[in-house]
Design an enzyme around this catalytic site. Structure first.
Site, short mmCIF file in Angstrom:
data_model
loop_
_atom_site.label_atom_id
_atom_site.label_comp_id
_atom_site.label_asym_id
_atom_site.label_seq_id
_atom_site.Cartn_x
_atom_site.Cartn_y
_atom_site.Cartn_z
N ARG A 239 -8.72 -4.57 -2.08
CA ARG A 239 -7.81 -3.82 -2.95
C ARG A 239 -8.53 -3.67 -4.29
O ARG A 239 -8.27 -4.39 -5.23
CB ARG A 239 -6.45 -4.50 -3.11
CG ARG A 239 -5.41 -3.56 -3.74
CD ARG A 239 -4.06 -4.25 -3.98
NE ARG A 239 -3.42 -4.71 -2.79
CZ ARG A 239 -2.72 -3.93 -1.97
NH1 ARG A 239 -2.61 -2.64 -2.20
NH2 ARG A 239 -2.14 -4.44 -0.90
N CYS B 51 0.83 -1.21 0.00
CA CYS B 51 0.00 0.00 0.00
C CYS B 51 0.86 1.26 0.00
O CYS B 51 0.53 2.25 -0.66
CB CYS B 51 -0.93 0.00 1.21
SG CYS B 51 -2.08 -1.39 1.23
#
Length: 214
Positions: A131, A54
């Site tokens: 995601r 991330c």
């Protein structure tokens, strides 16, 4: 507190669905999806703050922000972590990597937005699978959906290409071929009758594959 207008029964969204509305706290203050009406939005989620994949994505998104802005597209991030975790993480990214993330990162600790978008099964015990990326057009319609597993980082360049391809396809009423880049040839809509197919005979290439310069 997060709030959506999606109702209590969420389903997995599909291309051409209306994007569920929401209002929530973010690192840029209170944001509402309605605030972005009239512009394209790249709305993306990530599993957790202070994680390596991330972090790499947010650095890349921050560096590409002006490229998205140049084609009228805003960035909007989300995770199930709280606002103060977001603030601490983004400040640490700036200290550690010299990159300022100044697009909004929304908190969603109750997972209500993630569930409204189908990012997370309502019965799932954690947010690790979140995601997802949604390209939302100026009318609030979802034009593309991209999912990645938690351990694989997204390609920011490809997401920018996707936004540009959607925009030119809509503007020119044409399709984009594999690997299309801005300025490249487009594809004419295919013939749907035998007469239309016959009308293209003698042109370069097959009747079902006709290029057009953008």
């Amino acid at each position: 507190m997060n709030d959506t207008d999606s109702g209590t029964e969420a389903r997995t969204l599909r291309i051409n669905d209306n994007a569920p509305g929401f209002s929530a706290r973010s690192t840029a203050g209170e944001v509402s999806l309605a605030d972005y009406r009239g512009r394209w939005v790249l709305f993306f989620s990530h599993p957790a703050d202070f994680t390596p994949v991330c972090t790499s994505e947010f650095i890349a998104f921050a560096r590409a922000k002006e490229r998205f802005a140049a084609c009228g597209c805003d960035l909007l991030g989300l995770s199930v972590d709280g606002l103060y975790s977001h603030l601490a993480w983004l400040r640490d990214i700036e200290r550690s990597f010299g990159v300022r993330v100044d697009f909004p990162l929304i908190e969603d600790p109750s997972m209500v937005i993630a569930q409204a978008y189908g990012m997370l099964d309502s019965a799932a015990p954690s947010s690790v699978a979140v995601r997802s990326t949604y390209v939302i057009d100026p009318e609030g319609v979802i034009r593309a959906i991209v999912w990645y597993p938690a351990n694989i980082g997204r390609s920011v360049d490809e997401l920018l290409r996707l936004v540009e391809a959607l925009q030119v396809s809509q503007r020119e009423d044409a399709s984009t071929p594999e690997g299309w880049r801005p300025g490249g040839a487009l594809l004419e809509q295919p013939a749907t009758t035998i007469e239309q197919a016959g009308a293209t005979e003698g042109s370069t290439g097959a009747w079902y594959y006709r290029e057009r310069i953008a």
